[in-house]
Design a protein around this motif. Sequence first.
Motif, mmCIF file in Angstrom:
data_model
loop_
_atom_site.group_PDB
_atom_site.id
_atom_site.type_symbol
_atom_site.label_atom_id
_atom_site.label_comp_id
_atom_site.label_asym_id
_atom_site.label_seq_id
_atom_site.Cartn_x
_atom_site.Cartn_y
_atom_site.Cartn_z
ATOM 1 N N GLY A 75 30.365 12.158 50.895
ATOM 2 C CA GLY A 75 30.970 11.141 51.639
ATOM 3 C C GLY A 75 29.896 9.860 52.175
ATOM 4 N N ALA A 76 28.524 10.238 52.136
ATOM 5 C CA ALA A 76 27.527 9.238 52.590
ATOM 6 C C ALA A 76 27.789 7.997 51.449
ATOM 7 C CB ALA A 76 26.156 9.715 52.406
ATOM 8 N N PHE A 77 27.912 8.495 50.008
ATOM 9 C CA PHE A 77 28.045 7.262 49.072
ATOM 10 C C PHE A 77 29.006 6.579 49.019
ATOM 11 C CE2 PHE A 77 25.159 10.611 47.640
ATOM 12 C CZ PHE A 77 23.833 9.910 47.269
ATOM 13 N N GLN A 78 30.141 7.034 49.899
ATOM 14 C CA GLN A 78 31.455 5.973 50.178
ATOM 15 C C GLN A 78 30.986 4.938 50.937
ATOM 16 O OE1 GLN A 78 33.102 7.861 47.718
ATOM 17 N NE2 GLN A 78 34.866 7.644 48.730
ATOM 18 N N PHE A 79 30.102 4.711 51.309
ATOM 19 C CA PHE A 79 29.608 3.632 52.220
ATOM 20 C C PHE A 79 28.467 2.592 51.309
ATOM 21 C CE2 PHE A 79 30.947 6.844 55.207
ATOM 22 C CZ PHE A 79 31.775 6.158 56.287
ATOM 23 N N ALA A 80 28.532 3.063 50.412
ATOM 24 C CA ALA A 80 27.603 2.252 49.213
ATOM 25 C C ALA A 80 28.564 1.050 48.903
ATOM 26 C CB ALA A 80 27.289 2.974 48.141
ATOM 27 N N PRO A 81 28.244 -0.321 49.266
ATOM 28 C CA PRO A 81 29.225 -1.303 48.795
ATOM 29 C C PRO A 81 29.516 -1.526 47.318
ATOM 30 C CG PRO A 81 27.635 -1.938 50.322
ATOM 31 C CD PRO A 81 27.031 -0.612 50.063
ATOM 32 N N ARG A 82 28.457 -1.186 46.528
ATOM 33 C CA ARG A 82 28.546 -1.405 45.110
ATOM 34 C C ARG A 82 29.369 -0.368 44.389
ATOM 35 N NH1 ARG A 82 22.992 -1.435 41.924
ATOM 36 N NH2 ARG A 82 24.340 -2.367 40.379
ATOM 37 N N LEU A 83 29.376 0.758 44.810
ATOM 38 C CA LEU A 83 30.430 1.762 44.513
ATOM 39 C C LEU A 83 31.762 1.492 44.629
ATOM 40 C CD1 LEU A 83 28.159 5.162 45.136
ATOM 41 C CD2 LEU A 83 28.269 3.707 43.092
ATOM 42 N N ARG A 84 31.937 0.881 45.733
ATOM 43 C CA ARG A 84 33.544 0.549 45.808
ATOM 44 C C ARG A 84 34.229 -0.087 44.689
ATOM 45 N NH1 ARG A 84 31.601 -1.237 51.481
ATOM 46 N NH2 ARG A 84 31.788 0.700 52.557
ATOM 47 N N ARG A 85 33.490 -0.971 44.069
ATOM 48 C CA ARG A 85 33.869 -1.770 43.126
ATOM 49 C C ARG A 85 34.201 -0.781 41.735
ATOM 50 N NH1 ARG A 85 28.901 -6.136 42.882
ATOM 51 N NH2 ARG A 85 29.190 -6.648 45.179
ATOM 52 N N PHE A 86 33.976 0.174 41.851
ATOM 53 C CA PHE A 86 34.096 1.193 40.454
ATOM 54 C C PHE A 86 35.022 2.323 40.842
ATOM 55 C CE2 PHE A 86 29.657 -0.331 40.230
ATOM 56 C CZ PHE A 86 29.963 -1.282 39.021
ATOM 57 N N ARG A 87 35.670 3.018 39.972
ATOM 58 C CA ARG A 87 36.549 3.941 39.926
ATOM 59 C C ARG A 87 36.064 5.268 40.746
ATOM 60 N NH1 ARG A 87 40.281 4.221 34.810
ATOM 61 N NH2 ARG A 87 41.373 2.153 35.099
ATOM 62 N N TRP A 88 34.627 5.419 40.781
ATOM 63 C CA TRP A 88 33.931 6.449 41.260
ATOM 64 C C TRP A 88 34.321 6.624 42.747
ATOM 65 C CZ3 TRP A 88 30.748 7.472 45.315
ATOM 66 C CH2 TRP A 88 30.274 8.667 45.300
ATOM 67 N N HIS A 89 34.405 5.594 43.348
ATOM 68 C CA HIS A 89 34.570 5.560 44.799
ATOM 69 C C HIS A 89 36.040 6.218 45.199
ATOM 70 C CE1 HIS A 89 34.618 4.050 49.041
ATOM 71 N NE2 HIS A 89 36.028 3.804 48.701
ATOM 72 N N ARG A 90 36.925 5.759 44.279
ATOM 73 C CA ARG A 90 38.432 6.254 44.452
ATOM 74 C C ARG A 90 38.413 7.771 43.981
ATOM 75 N NH1 ARG A 90 42.654 3.393 40.887
ATOM 76 N NH2 ARG A 90 42.227 1.648 42.514
ATOM 77 N N TRP A 91 37.814 8.236 42.814
ATOM 78 C CA TRP A 91 38.093 9.676 42.511
ATOM 79 C C TRP A 91 36.982 10.695 43.325
ATOM 80 C CZ3 TRP A 91 41.296 11.288 39.331
ATOM 81 C CH2 TRP A 91 41.931 10.602 38.506
ATOM 82 N N SER A 92 35.902 10.092 43.915
ATOM 83 C CA SER A 92 35.138 10.912 44.816
ATOM 84 C C SER A 92 35.757 11.200 46.123
ATOM 85 C CB SER A 92 33.706 10.397 45.048
ATOM 86 O OG SER A 92 33.771 9.138 45.590
ATOM 87 N N GLY A 93 36.689 9.920 46.378
ATOM 88 C CA GLY A 93 37.365 9.974 47.932
ATOM 89 C C GLY A 93 38.438 11.236 47.824
ATOM 90 N N ARG A 94 38.772 11.314 46.657
ATOM 91 C CA ARG A 94 39.777 12.639 46.455
ATOM 92 C C ARG A 94 39.116 14.110 46.597
ATOM 93 N NH1 ARG A 94 43.065 10.187 41.231
ATOM 94 N NH2 ARG A 94 43.973 8.379 42.158
ATOM 95 N N VAL A 95 37.853 13.986 46.709
ATOM 96 C CA VAL A 95 37.148 15.093 46.845
ATOM 97 C C VAL A 95 36.740 15.149 48.445
ATOM 98 C CG1 VAL A 95 34.971 16.732 46.498
ATOM 99 C CG2 VAL A 95 36.372 15.452 44.693
ATOM 100 N N VAL A 96 36.315 14.012 48.633
ATOM 101 C CA VAL A 96 35.596 13.788 50.117
ATOM 102 C C VAL A 96 36.726 14.065 51.254
ATOM 103 C CG1 VAL A 96 34.645 11.936 51.997
ATOM 104 C CG2 VAL A 96 33.952 12.081 49.610
ATOM 105 N N ALA A 97 38.012 13.545 51.211
ATOM 106 C CA ALA A 97 39.093 13.679 52.421
ATOM 107 C C ALA A 97 39.471 15.122 52.196
ATOM 108 C CB ALA A 97 40.198 12.679 51.808
ATOM 109 N N PRO A 98 39.660 15.821 51.382
ATOM 110 C CA PRO A 98 40.171 17.194 51.475
ATOM 111 C C PRO A 98 39.166 17.964 51.840
ATOM 112 C CG PRO A 98 41.051 16.266 49.346
ATOM 113 C CD PRO A 98 40.172 15.261 50.056
ATOM 114 N N SER A 99 37.944 17.692 51.579
ATOM 115 C CA SER A 99 36.719 18.539 51.952
ATOM 116 C C SER A 99 36.491 18.293 53.453
ATOM 117 C CB SER A 99 35.258 18.351 51.563
ATOM 118 O OG SER A 99 35.436 18.447 49.946
ATOM 119 N N GLY A 100 36.707 17.132 53.912
ATOM 120 C CA GLY A 100 36.683 16.929 55.455
ATOM 121 C C GLY A 100 37.508 17.576 56.207
#
Length: 212
Positions: A74-99
Amino acid sequence: MTTLDTRTRTRRSSGLLVPVALLLLAFVPVVAGAFRLTELAGGPEVTPENARFVAAPVPIVVHIVSVTVFAVLGAFQFAPRLRRFRWHRWSGRVVAPSGIVAALSGVWITLFSGRAETDGDALAVIRVLVGAAMTAFLVLGVRAILQRRVAIHRRWMIRGYAIGMAAGTQAFTQAPWMILVGPLDVPSKTVLTTLGWVINIAVAEWIIRRRA
């Protein structure tokens, strides 16, 4: 080096500052969780401090693993550069359920796994309320992004992440007391643990309003 190159490097550095700070905040609880998992895996000697975890290890293992994934990824979800790539979206699908799993397993542990000697009724109630709030915030965040309401999604996720990261802040609220006064008792632990959540929620609301 041109002024443009300098500005680009400055932006990149500032963009990494928040994730790095969050990882540092997560360091103490993540290490403590890893120590607890190692202890449980090794068949520990039962003591008053770990008896409730040894008797029912599954909830604590689920909680530690899920909250570690939530905090670190989740810490990397706050990296502005990563929001431009699909990594943010796909990792979010792990972060939210984990939380969500971390919050619900925390509530389960509070209600059904017994208490430490310094955990009073008031702290138990607060933990249940905080766990319910964290679950609700993350669910609302997921709902908002499914509706493509990005700004609202960010607000709810910031709130949910702030609650989940309170264990790191609580290390700082409790450490001075333990150094200057001594071991925590029921009143001091209740106040200082709650203070960690209050600080994180206040910072989250400040960030949200500043962006707005």
